[in-house]
Design a protein around this motif. Structure first.
Motif, PDB file in Angstrom:
ATOM      1  N   SER A   1     -16.683  29.641 -42.479  1.00 41.96           N
ATOM      2  CA  SER A   1     -17.386  30.918 -42.698  1.00 41.96           C
ATOM      3  C   SER A   1     -17.026  31.838 -41.533  1.00 41.96           C
ATOM      4  O   SER A   1     -16.642  32.988 -41.716  1.00 41.96           O
ATOM      5  CB  SER A   1     -18.895  30.686 -42.733  1.00 41.96           C
ATOM      6  OG  SER A   1     -19.227  29.714 -43.672  1.00 41.96           O
ATOM      7  N   GLY A   2     -17.170  31.310 -40.323  1.00 38.38           N
ATOM      8  CA  GLY A   2     -16.677  31.985 -39.123  1.00 38.38           C
ATOM      9  C   GLY A   2     -15.506  31.165 -38.584  1.00 38.38           C
ATOM     10  O   GLY A   2     -15.097  30.188 -39.196  1.00 38.38           O
TER      11      GLY A   2
ATOM     12  N   THR B   1     -14.298  33.881 -33.707  1.00 35.57           N
ATOM     13  CA  THR B   1     -14.487  35.233 -34.248  1.00 35.57           C
ATOM     14  C   THR B   1     -15.379  35.171 -35.490  1.00 35.57           C
ATOM     15  O   THR B   1     -15.321  34.200 -36.260  1.00 35.57           O
ATOM     16  CB  THR B   1     -13.143  35.948 -34.579  1.00 35.57           C
ATOM     17  OG1 THR B   1     -13.410  37.061 -35.449  1.00 35.57           O
ATOM     18  CG2 THR B   1     -12.139  35.040 -35.252  1.00 35.57           C
ATOM     19  N   ASN B   2     -16.179  36.206 -35.602  1.00 35.29           N
ATOM     20  CA  ASN B   2     -17.078  36.265 -36.755  1.00 35.29           C
ATOM     21  C   ASN B   2     -16.389  36.822 -38.001  1.00 35.29           C
ATOM     22  O   ASN B   2     -16.999  36.950 -39.050  1.00 35.29           O
ATOM     23  CB  ASN B   2     -18.326  37.104 -36.414  1.00 35.29           C
ATOM     24  CG  ASN B   2     -17.958  38.461 -35.844  1.00 35.29           C
ATOM     25  OD1 ASN B   2     -16.790  38.759 -35.631  1.00 35.29           O
ATOM     26  ND2 ASN B   2     -18.943  39.299 -35.596  1.00 35.29           N
ATOM     27  N   VAL B   3     -15.116  37.187 -37.864  1.00 32.51           N
ATOM     28  CA  VAL B   3     -14.368  37.667 -39.029  1.00 32.51           C
ATOM     29  C   VAL B   3     -13.582  36.488 -39.578  1.00 32.51           C
ATOM     30  O   VAL B   3     -12.493  36.153 -39.093  1.00 32.51           O
ATOM     31  CB  VAL B   3     -13.434  38.842 -38.636  1.00 32.51           C
ATOM     32  CG1 VAL B   3     -12.676  39.350 -39.850  1.00 32.51           C
ATOM     33  CG2 VAL B   3     -14.260  39.968 -38.036  1.00 32.51           C
TER      34      VAL B   3
ATOM     35  N   THR C   1     -16.341  36.269 -44.327  1.00 34.14           N
ATOM     36  CA  THR C   1     -16.103  37.715 -44.370  1.00 34.14           C
ATOM     37  C   THR C   1     -15.212  38.053 -45.567  1.00 34.14           C
ATOM     38  O   THR C   1     -15.475  39.012 -46.307  1.00 34.14           O
ATOM     39  CB  THR C   1     -15.397  38.179 -43.072  1.00 34.14           C
ATOM     40  OG1 THR C   1     -15.979  37.477 -41.971  1.00 34.14           O
ATOM     41  CG2 THR C   1     -15.497  39.669 -42.879  1.00 34.14           C
TER      42      THR C   1
ATOM     43  N   GLY D   1     -17.298  37.276 -48.734  1.00 34.90           N
ATOM     44  CA  GLY D   1     -18.447  38.175 -48.864  1.00 34.90           C
ATOM     45  C   GLY D   1     -18.022  39.599 -49.184  1.00 34.90           C
ATOM     46  O   GLY D   1     -18.490  40.205 -50.158  1.00 34.90           O
ATOM     47  N   LEU D   2     -17.105  40.136 -48.364  1.00 31.86           N
ATOM     48  CA  LEU D   2     -16.645  41.514 -48.596  1.00 31.86           C
ATOM     49  C   LEU D   2     -15.892  41.607 -49.920  1.00 31.86           C
ATOM     50  O   LEU D   2     -16.054  42.565 -50.676  1.00 31.86           O
ATOM     51  CB  LEU D   2     -15.686  41.935 -47.467  1.00 31.86           C
ATOM     52  CG  LEU D   2     -16.216  42.819 -46.355  1.00 31.86           C
ATOM     53  CD1 LEU D   2     -15.094  43.159 -45.384  1.00 31.86           C
ATOM     54  CD2 LEU D   2     -16.820  44.105 -46.932  1.00 31.86           C
TER      55      LEU D   2
ATOM     56  N   ILE E   1      -7.629  39.920 -42.819  1.00 28.69           N
ATOM     57  CA  ILE E   1      -8.364  38.844 -42.149  1.00 28.69           C
ATOM     58  C   ILE E   1      -7.417  37.756 -41.648  1.00 28.69           C
ATOM     59  O   ILE E   1      -7.533  37.278 -40.515  1.00 28.69           O
ATOM     60  CB  ILE E   1      -9.468  38.307 -43.094  1.00 28.69           C
ATOM     61  CG1 ILE E   1     -10.555  39.383 -43.195  1.00 28.69           C
ATOM     62  CG2 ILE E   1     -10.042  36.989 -42.592  1.00 28.69           C
ATOM     63  CD1 ILE E   1     -11.579  39.181 -44.253  1.00 28.69           C
TER      64      ILE E   1
END
Ligand SMILES: Nc1ncnc2c1ncn2[C@@H]1O[C@H](COP(=O)(O)OP(=O)(O)O)[C@@H](O)[C@H]1O
Ligand SMILES: CC(C)(COP(=O)(O)O)[C@@H](O)C(=O)NCCC(=O)O
Length: 390
Positions: free
Chosen positions: A188-189, A207-209, A213, A216-217, A295
């Motif tokens: 997820s991260g 990284t949180n991306v 991400t 979800g996006l 990403i």
């Protein structure tokens, strides 16, 4: 139910396999997006070469010590974390929990302790206790990632490979020359760990991306109903429709003075600001492609920078975000190659999404089953096959 089951031992098998033998050592990795299961089953199949029943007991010697050889299979399964009740049902139906952190011959009443890692081992501990009577024995997520990666890299033939220009090349792992390496787990991260040996590592960045991400996006922007649908869409898209390229800024020319070709992405999603278009005017496949590229490229670049920080030449990428997807691997590999000027190498793992769960599985070795674990490890080099539903 999103069930991806594979196993070591049946080449090319992608169908859920209901193990016929005795099941033991269920280990869980309950992540932000997916629950991963690894478990072992003895097999009732007859070995083609020896004619022996697979469960027939054999012995080998290691030094002066005699070990029983247990022939069997490692199974891999995954569920979306949001569908945790399907996972509980699967465990219950197949009685996977009745052979945990005890010797195989212990009575079922003693067997309700299951190794588990990931945040969900904390979050869902009460649920497992309530629904299945299982006590989750929590193992640290980073410890498990590293233990799982080391175990797969050393124990499984053709586990690691490079991916460039559509070409997959398996990497021969020299056990004496594996460390140090950078492990990048894209779940997820994203976690980045410098690995120096068995149990010797440091989490150097993150990284949180990450995969969450993208999914979800991507879900919000394309209305895709599943991760696989989003990946499939990205396959058909053209990111140049939405990304702003160097050539878009420089009138079709390269910016060669700083080494940028006209086709380099100058700004991901950058065209969306200059166009007088709405979201609905863009094709979902182009959006999916641009997002995946953004990403993957970002993770590839941050990974390279961390490899550079510590002088690491080898970067292994794991986590279910990769999903054996050609475009994802290609983008990450190109980013690492581009930024390192060919010095560092991106490598991928066949059991990419099961590093943590494999590490939790290996941690059974800590509770008095070392001999058994040694025997299990000895099976892998001879029985490896692709796992999961990839
Ligand atoms: N079937 C799926 N459903 C949801 N996400 C998936 C699926 N397959 C792959 N993914 C991707 O994998 C990521 C989760 O990877 P994983 O290594 O399991 O991390 P975590 O431990 O955080 O769940 C998701 O965020 C998504 O990008
Ligand atoms: C918190 C986590 C370790 C959880 O692991 P995951 O479920 O994503 O596999 C991971 O999401 C992470 O490292 N996130 C990045 C946080 C940061 O360093 O900014």
């Amino acid at each position: 139910m999103d069930l991806g089951v594979g196993e070591l031992g049946t080449p090319g098998n992608s169908k859920p396999h209901q193990p016929s033998g005795q099941i033991s050592h269920l280990a869980l990795d309950i992540g932000g997006s997916l629950i991963k299961l690894v478990y072992f089953s003895t097999s009732d199949d007859v070995d083609d070469e020896t004619g022996r029943s697979a469960t027939e007991s054999l012995s080998v010697y290691n030094g002066n010590k005699k070990y029983p050889v247990l022939k069997g299979r490692l199974h891999f399964a995954k569920f979306e974390t949001t569908k945790i009740y399907d996972c509980l049902e699967f465990i219950q139906k197949n009685q996977l929990h009745l052979g945990g952190c005890q010797h195989l011959e212990a009575s079922p009443i003693d067997k309700a302790v299951i190794k588990a890692t990931g945040g969900g081992a904390y979050k869902y501990a009460d649920l497992f206790q309530e629904k299945l009577g299982i006590c989750l024995d929590k193992e640290d997520e980073m410890d498990c990632l590293v233990a799982g990666a080391n175990f797969l890299l050393k124990g499984i033939h053709q586990e690691a490979f490079t991916y460039m220009d559509g070409q997959k090349e398996f990497v021969q792992i020299d056990h004496n020359d594996l460390y140090p390496y950078l492990l990048v787990n894209i779940g997820s991260g994203v976690s980045m760990l410098k690995v120096d040996g068995d149990g010797k590592f440091e989490r150097v960045s993150g990284t949180n991306v990450g995969g969450g991400t993208f999914w979800g996006l991507g879900r919000l922007l394309t209305n895709c109903k599943s991760f696989d649908e989003l990946l499939e869409l990205s396959h058909k898209g053209n990111n140049r429709v939405i990304d702003m390229l160097v050539g878009d800024i420089y009138g079709g020319m390269d910016y060669s003075k700083i080494g940028l070709s006209s086709t380099t992405i100058a700004s991901s999603f950058g065209k969306a600001i200059s166009d007088s278009k709405e979201l609905a005017d863009y094709r979902p496949e182009d959006i999916a492609r641009s997002l995946l590229r953004m990403i993957s490229n970002n993770i590839g670049q941050i990974s390279y920078l961390n490899a550079l920080r510590f002088g690491l030449k080898r970067i292994f990428f794991g986590g279910f975000f990769i999903r054996g997807h050609a475009y994802t691997m290609d983008t990450i590999a190109v980013a690492v190659h581009f930024w390192s000027k060919g010095e560092a190498k991106a490598m991928f793992l066949r059991h990419e999404g099961f590093l943590g769960a494999s590490g939790a599985f290996m941690s059974y070795g800590k509770c008095g089953l070392d001999d058994l674990m040694v025997q299990l490890i000895q099976q892998f080099p001879f029985t490896a096959s692709p796992a999961g539903d990839t």
